[in-house]
Design a protein around this motif. Structure first.
Motif, short mmCIF file in Angstrom:
data_model
loop_
_atom_site.label_atom_id
_atom_site.label_comp_id
_atom_site.label_asym_id
_atom_site.label_seq_id
_atom_site.Cartn_x
_atom_site.Cartn_y
_atom_site.Cartn_z
N ASP A 1 0.69 4.29 0.83
CA ASP A 1 0.80 5.11 2.07
C ASP A 1 1.70 4.53 3.19
O ASP A 1 2.29 5.20 3.86
CB ASP A 1 -0.70 5.70 2.59
CG ASP A 1 -1.42 6.42 1.86
OD1 ASP A 1 -0.98 7.34 1.05
OD2 ASP A 1 -2.75 6.30 1.60
N ASP A 2 1.33 3.15 3.21
CA ASP A 2 2.01 2.49 4.15
C ASP A 2 3.55 2.53 3.82
O ASP A 2 4.38 2.63 4.56
CB ASP A 2 1.71 1.06 4.20
CG ASP A 2 0.36 0.85 5.14
OD1 ASP A 2 -0.17 1.55 5.52
OD2 ASP A 2 -0.31 0.09 4.73
N TYR A 3 3.97 2.44 2.65
CA TYR A 3 5.10 2.51 1.97
C TYR A 3 6.03 3.89 2.31
O TYR A 3 7.04 3.77 2.78
CB TYR A 3 5.29 2.11 0.44
CG TYR A 3 6.77 2.19 0.11
CD1 TYR A 3 7.72 1.45 0.01
CD2 TYR A 3 7.17 3.61 -0.46
CE1 TYR A 3 8.97 1.72 -0.13
CE2 TYR A 3 8.37 3.89 -0.68
CZ TYR A 3 9.44 2.67 -0.83
OH TYR A 3 10.57 2.99 -1.13
N ASP B 1 8.65 -4.21 8.06
CA ASP B 1 7.50 -3.56 8.68
C ASP B 1 6.43 -3.64 7.61
O ASP B 1 5.25 -3.76 8.30
CB ASP B 1 7.82 -1.99 8.63
CG ASP B 1 8.71 -1.61 9.90
OD1 ASP B 1 8.78 -2.48 10.75
OD2 ASP B 1 9.32 -0.64 9.70
N LEU B 2 6.56 -3.86 6.27
CA LEU B 2 5.58 -4.44 5.37
C LEU B 2 5.19 -5.60 5.48
O LEU B 2 4.05 -6.01 4.78
CB LEU B 2 5.56 -3.67 4.18
CG LEU B 2 5.85 -1.96 3.75
CD1 LEU B 2 6.31 -1.85 2.46
CD2 LEU B 2 4.45 -1.51 4.06
N TYR C 1 5.14 5.96 4.58
CA TYR C 1 5.46 5.94 6.21
C TYR C 1 6.84 5.19 6.56
O TYR C 1 7.69 5.65 7.21
CB TYR C 1 4.20 5.62 7.16
CG TYR C 1 4.58 5.50 8.49
CD1 TYR C 1 4.70 6.53 9.24
CD2 TYR C 1 4.83 4.20 9.20
CE1 TYR C 1 5.06 6.46 10.69
CE2 TYR C 1 5.19 4.08 10.42
CZ TYR C 1 5.23 5.33 11.21
OH TYR C 1 5.54 5.30 12.49
N ASN D 1 0.93 -1.26 -0.09
CA ASN D 1 0.04 -0.11 0.21
C ASN D 1 0.83 1.43 0.22
O ASN D 1 1.92 1.44 0.75
CB ASN D 1 -0.94 -0.04 1.24
CG ASN D 1 -1.80 1.12 1.58
OD1 ASN D 1 -1.02 2.28 1.88
ND2 ASN D 1 -2.84 1.11 0.87
#
Length: 152
Positions: free
Chosen positions: A93-95, A112-113, A97, A91
């Motif tokens: 947005d997750d990337y 983290d992902l 961050y 995703n």
């Protein structure tokens, strides 16, 4: 099982591809056999490894890839499968961050992902930053990109 894992299994069902677990050669964690419409996966892989390999092999199934004796064809199939998997597993947005939190280091971002580092590197290869805008999977022509983010 995470929602992304379920989506991958649902996609396999939609393609009519079986998933089987069996021992594979030491240099393989997964293999798609088009003639049998089956993905073989090494048993016992941890979650992020399993997820990444399954998505990669599903891409081969989607494209109907078969091994070639011509090296550049195999390289193209592998790159395309890794990029397809990256676009389904990450995703943006997750990337963004986790890229900030990990100072851009692919290994930390991958942990983290919940994916393998190769998936993050493939995703990074799809990013094109122009001025204050980041494009994901940009193509030639206006409006041809997978995702676009304006950076203030």
């Amino acid at each position: 099982m995470s929602p992304i894992d379920q989506r991958l299994l649902d996609f396999a069902d939609a393609l009519g591809v079986r998933i089987e677990y069996r021992e594979l050669p030491a240099d393989r964690d997964g293999q798609y056999v088009h003639a049998r419409r089956v993905i073989y996966l090494r048993p016992g892989m941890h979650g992020r490894h399993h997820r990444s390999v399954l998505a990669h092999e599903l891409a081969h199934a989607l494209w109907g890839d078969v091994p070639s004796k011509f090296g550049p064809v195999n390289a193209k199939q592998e790159r395309r499968a890794e990029e397809w998997a990256a676009l389904r597993l990450i995703n943006h947005d997750d990337y963004r961050y986790f890229e900030m939190v990990n100072d851009g280091r692919p290994t930390g971002i991958a942990l983290d992902l919940g994916v393998m580092t190769s998936i993050v590197k493939a995703y990074q290869g799809l990013l094109q930053r122009i001025g204050d805008t980041t494009y994901v999977d940009a193509r030639m022509g206006a409006g041809q990109w997978h995702h676009r983010v304006e950076v203030a």
